[in-house]
Design an enzyme around this catalytic site. Sequence first.
Site, PDB file in Angstrom:
ATOM      1  N   ASP A  13      38.753  37.426  34.291  1.00 34.68           N
ATOM      2  CA  ASP A  13      38.661  36.972  32.899  1.00 34.68           C
ATOM      3  C   ASP A  13      37.820  35.717  32.724  1.00 34.68           C
ATOM      4  O   ASP A  13      38.093  34.871  31.866  1.00 34.68           O
ATOM      5  CB  ASP A  13      40.067  36.743  32.313  1.00 34.68           C
ATOM      6  N   GLU A  14      36.795  35.598  33.521  1.00 37.13           N
ATOM      7  CA  GLU A  14      35.918  34.420  33.452  1.00 37.13           C
ATOM      8  C   GLU A  14      34.931  34.521  32.297  1.00 37.13           C
ATOM      9  O   GLU A  14      34.311  33.514  31.915  1.00 37.13           O
ATOM     10  CB  GLU A  14      35.116  34.272  34.761  1.00 37.13           C
ATOM     11  N   ASN A  38      41.721  48.705  34.527  1.00 32.91           N
ATOM     12  CA  ASN A  38      42.442  47.418  34.599  1.00 32.91           C
ATOM     13  C   ASN A  38      41.575  46.298  34.029  1.00 32.91           C
ATOM     14  O   ASN A  38      42.078  45.254  33.637  1.00 32.91           O
ATOM     15  CB  ASN A  38      42.860  47.079  36.047  1.00 32.91           C
ATOM     16  N   HIS A  41      36.956  43.540  29.409  1.00 38.44           N
ATOM     17  CA  HIS A  41      35.753  42.725  29.266  1.00 38.44           C
ATOM     18  C   HIS A  41      35.418  42.612  27.779  1.00 38.44           C
ATOM     19  O   HIS A  41      35.150  43.622  27.135  1.00 38.44           O
ATOM     20  CB  HIS A  41      34.586  43.342  30.037  1.00 38.44           C
ATOM     21  N   THR A 298      43.534  43.417  28.480  1.00 37.30           N
ATOM     22  CA  THR A 298      44.027  44.773  28.745  1.00 37.30           C
ATOM     23  C   THR A 298      45.505  44.893  28.420  1.00 37.30           C
ATOM     24  O   THR A 298      45.933  45.850  27.783  1.00 37.30           O
ATOM     25  CB  THR A 298      43.770  45.151  30.228  1.00 37.30           C
ATOM     26  N   PRO A 302      50.292  36.725  28.196  1.00 30.09           N
ATOM     27  CA  PRO A 302      49.759  35.359  28.183  1.00 30.09           C
ATOM     28  C   PRO A 302      49.203  35.041  29.558  1.00 30.09           C
ATOM     29  O   PRO A 302      49.825  35.359  30.563  1.00 30.09           O
ATOM     30  CB  PRO A 302      50.977  34.472  27.893  1.00 30.09           C
ATOM     31  N   SER A 411      28.224  28.794  28.311  1.00 29.64           N
ATOM     32  CA  SER A 411      28.580  29.373  27.014  1.00 29.64           C
ATOM     33  C   SER A 411      29.555  28.457  26.305  1.00 29.64           C
ATOM     34  O   SER A 411      30.408  27.818  26.913  1.00 29.64           O
ATOM     35  CB  SER A 411      29.102  30.806  27.157  1.00 29.64           C
TER      36      SER A 411
HETATM   37  P1  GDP Z   1      36.009  39.130  31.547  1.00 28.62           P
HETATM   38  O1  GDP Z   1      37.128  40.023  31.924  1.00 28.62           O
HETATM   39  O2  GDP Z   1      35.525  38.299  32.680  1.00 28.62           O
HETATM   40  O3  GDP Z   1      34.879  39.845  30.852  1.00 28.62           O
HETATM   41  O4  GDP Z   1      36.597  38.096  30.476  1.00 28.62           O
HETATM   42  P2  GDP Z   1      37.606  38.446  29.265  1.00 28.62           P
HETATM   43  O5  GDP Z   1      36.854  39.132  28.197  1.00 28.62           O
HETATM   44  O6  GDP Z   1      38.845  39.098  29.758  1.00 28.62           O
HETATM   45  O7  GDP Z   1      38.053  36.990  28.833  1.00 28.62           O
HETATM   46  C1  GDP Z   1      37.154  36.051  28.362  1.00 28.62           C
HETATM   47  C2  GDP Z   1      37.594  35.646  26.943  1.00 28.62           C
HETATM   48  O8  GDP Z   1      36.929  34.457  26.582  1.00 28.62           O
HETATM   49  C3  GDP Z   1      37.229  36.650  25.879  1.00 28.62           C
HETATM   50  O9  GDP Z   1      38.172  36.609  24.852  1.00 28.62           O
HETATM   51  C4  GDP Z   1      35.876  36.165  25.390  1.00 28.62           C
HETATM   52  O10 GDP Z   1      35.586  36.569  24.049  1.00 28.62           O
HETATM   53  C5  GDP Z   1      36.093  34.683  25.431  1.00 28.62           C
HETATM   54  N1  GDP Z   1      34.883  33.882  25.700  1.00 28.62           N
HETATM   55  C6  GDP Z   1      33.867  34.154  26.560  1.00 28.62           C
HETATM   56  N2  GDP Z   1      33.016  33.114  26.610  1.00 28.62           N
HETATM   57  C7  GDP Z   1      33.509  32.170  25.775  1.00 28.62           C
HETATM   58  C8  GDP Z   1      33.096  30.849  25.420  1.00 28.62           C
HETATM   59  O11 GDP Z   1      32.104  30.318  25.896  1.00 28.62           O
HETATM   60  N3  GDP Z   1      33.903  30.160  24.547  1.00 28.62           N
HETATM   61  C9  GDP Z   1      35.034  30.702  24.009  1.00 28.62           C
HETATM   62  N4  GDP Z   1      35.753  29.960  23.172  1.00 28.62           N
HETATM   63  N5  GDP Z   1      35.437  31.948  24.318  1.00 28.62           N
HETATM   64  C10 GDP Z   1      34.697  32.655  25.194  1.00 28.62           C
HETATM   65  P1  IMO Z   2      38.888  41.627  34.387  1.00 27.72           P
HETATM   66  O1  IMO Z   2      37.818  42.551  34.929  1.00 27.72           O
HETATM   67  C1  IMO Z   2      42.573  39.556  35.216  1.00 27.72           C
HETATM   68  C2  IMO Z   2      45.230  41.434  38.124  1.00 27.72           C
HETATM   69  C3  IMO Z   2      46.604  41.902  37.717  1.00 27.72           C
HETATM   70  C4  IMO Z   2      47.344  41.747  39.036  1.00 27.72           C
HETATM   71  C5  IMO Z   2      46.300  42.145  40.084  1.00 27.72           C
HETATM   72  C6  IMO Z   2      46.388  43.592  40.533  1.00 27.72           C
HETATM   73  O2  IMO Z   2      39.062  41.717  32.929  1.00 27.72           O
HETATM   74  O3  IMO Z   2      38.658  40.243  34.894  1.00 27.72           O
HETATM   75  P2  IMO Z   2      45.780  45.908  39.394  1.00 27.72           P
HETATM   76  O4  IMO Z   2      46.145  46.482  38.055  1.00 27.72           O
HETATM   77  O5  IMO Z   2      44.302  45.727  39.595  1.00 27.72           O
HETATM   78  O6  IMO Z   2      46.420  46.633  40.538  1.00 27.72           O
HETATM   79  O7  IMO Z   2      46.448  44.443  39.397  1.00 27.72           O
HETATM   80  O8  IMO Z   2      45.048  41.892  39.467  1.00 27.72           O
HETATM   81  N1  IMO Z   2      44.129  42.002  37.310  1.00 27.72           N
HETATM   82  C7  IMO Z   2      43.404  41.285  36.449  1.00 27.72           C
HETATM   83  N2  IMO Z   2      43.511  39.997  36.068  1.00 27.72           N
HETATM   84  N3  IMO Z   2      41.548  40.308  34.752  1.00 27.72           N
HETATM   85  C8  IMO Z   2      41.390  41.577  35.184  1.00 27.72           C
HETATM   86  O9  IMO Z   2      40.255  42.261  34.967  1.00 27.72           O
HETATM   87  C9  IMO Z   2      42.377  42.149  36.021  1.00 27.72           C
HETATM   88  N4  IMO Z   2      42.543  43.367  36.621  1.00 27.72           N
HETATM   89  C10 IMO Z   2      43.626  43.257  37.405  1.00 27.72           C
HETATM   90  O10 IMO Z   2      47.134  41.094  36.692  1.00 27.72           O
HETATM   91  O11 IMO Z   2      47.649  40.397  39.261  1.00 27.72           O
HETATM   92 MG    MG Z   3      39.116  40.395  31.390  1.00 23.59          MG
END
Ligand code: GDP
Ligand code: IMO
Ligand code: MG
Length: 428
Positions: A13-14, A38, A41, A298, A302, A411
């Site tokens: 979730d970076e 899982n 994005h 997903t 929290p 960003s």
């Molecule tokens: P991913 O799984 O690595 O693609 O990341 P996620 O989408 O799960 O989580 C990133 C969250 O941060 C999302 O809700 C994005 O819309 C949000 N996001 C991404 N970049 C930025 C940023 O620079 N600032 C803020 N406030 N939100 C961001």
């Molecule tokens: P993105 O691509 C954050 C975590 C789960 C659990 C571990 C194993 O959006 O960054 P799994 O379902 O893969 O067997 O779970 O990995 N996990 C994630 N955490 N972002 C994700 O995907 C994740 N996909 C799995 O919470 O700790």
């Molecule tokens: Mg994510």
Amino acid sequence: MAVKTIIGAQWGDEGKGRVVDYLAQQADIVIRFQGGDNAGHTVVIGKAIFKLHLVPSGIFNPKTTNLINTGCVVNPESLLQEIANLEEAGINTTKLFISDRAHVVMPYHRILDGLQETSRHDKAIGTTKRGIGPAYADKAARRGIRMGDLLKPVWLKERLSVALEHANREITHFDGNQISFDAMYEQCQDWGQKLSNRIIDPTIIVRTAYKANKTILLEGQLGAMRDLDWGIYPYVTSSNPTATYALSGAGLPHNALSDVIGVVKAYSTAVGAGPFPTELADSNGEYLRETGNEYGATTGRPRRCGWLDGVAIRHASWLNGFTAIAITKLDVLDDLESMQICTHYRLPNGELVGHMPDTPILETVVPIYETWRGWQQPTTQIREWANLPQNAKHYLKRISELAQAPIIFVSVGAERDSIITIKNIKGK
Ligand code: GDP
Ligand code: IMO
Ligand code: MG
């Protein structure tokens, strides 16, 4: 020629999705190389918020081919739903394809994921319960069903009977309900029919694009700390979200890779269980969660929040060989008076270490911090490095130093264009 991989440098979730979407505007192919639904994005374009699970984040660029490649595991039901949602939102998905060698996440994998998690009691991994672990386990045990099998009725029957016999045995062990072969076989054929025009042999398009010097992006799922081999085992996912695996999962040779872009959130978050040394259980953690809207894309869970962990970044950088980093969510720190960055861990025996120890030890470390002054002014509208507050620049350069890689993006908001593009900004 450019083959770039975009890798999560932390616990997932970076902001990989938004970085891939940004880069995909100049890319010919975007490939997911591991993981399944899982993933969550997020891509924000204007007022529209898209949460992608299996579909690569290049889908918003009509000229880009998007490929769910061999290293992935695919739940056809959720893929079909995701395609339908995108189409309904007016997104063209005709250039979305799936490798015939990618493994299928079957309904019994999801059931088993749930049953296994329950049986772990207080040692649960906190999986997304999408069946990812059981699907990769079947793949490794050589009883998996592959996407191409869905198109071969006789072969499918043979493969499914082997796989289902095993799955039902395991389900019985957990006192769950048996799955009927006939219903499952029919379901598989239905999926095959609905996805037949998208299931392809990926070798041809990937090799042709590579030989024609096209720009190829390899989109990682999750982050280095959840890597099956080098993450916080057993609190990991069942695949390798790291750069060396990107080539294997995408079917490219080792020397194809030109760039490895690590995506680093300006602080840390994790969903699921396992060690997270810089986790904050105080008002700072709450501030990061609420300001950063840190709820799982997903599962809606929290996210656990904490200060930036330089030891984890160092670990990720070594494993992946980052050639550059993209730092996300800088704006979330805008109001803070000060921030902390963990640079080392203190082990129970008093030793100070800069590397990542293995899980049981990692649960006992004390993070050693340095304090950085905040900037306390909004950054969301800034589009040039030169206009960033001095303290923000210092903080960002320190992250670059820990990652041993120059910054290419910062960003400052979730929206596609809320990004500062940079050339050659490095820490020491
Ligand atoms: P991913 O799984 O690595 O693609 O990341 P996620 O989408 O799960 O989580 C990133 C969250 O941060 C999302 O809700 C994005 O819309 C949000 N996001 C991404 N970049 C930025 C940023 O620079 N600032 C803020 N406030 N939100 C961001
Ligand atoms: P993105 O691509 C954050 C975590 C789960 C659990 C571990 C194993 O959006 O960054 P799994 O379902 O893969 O067997 O779970 O990995 N996990 C994630 N955490 N972002 C994700 O995907 C994740 N996909 C799995 O919470 O700790
Ligand atoms: Mg994510």
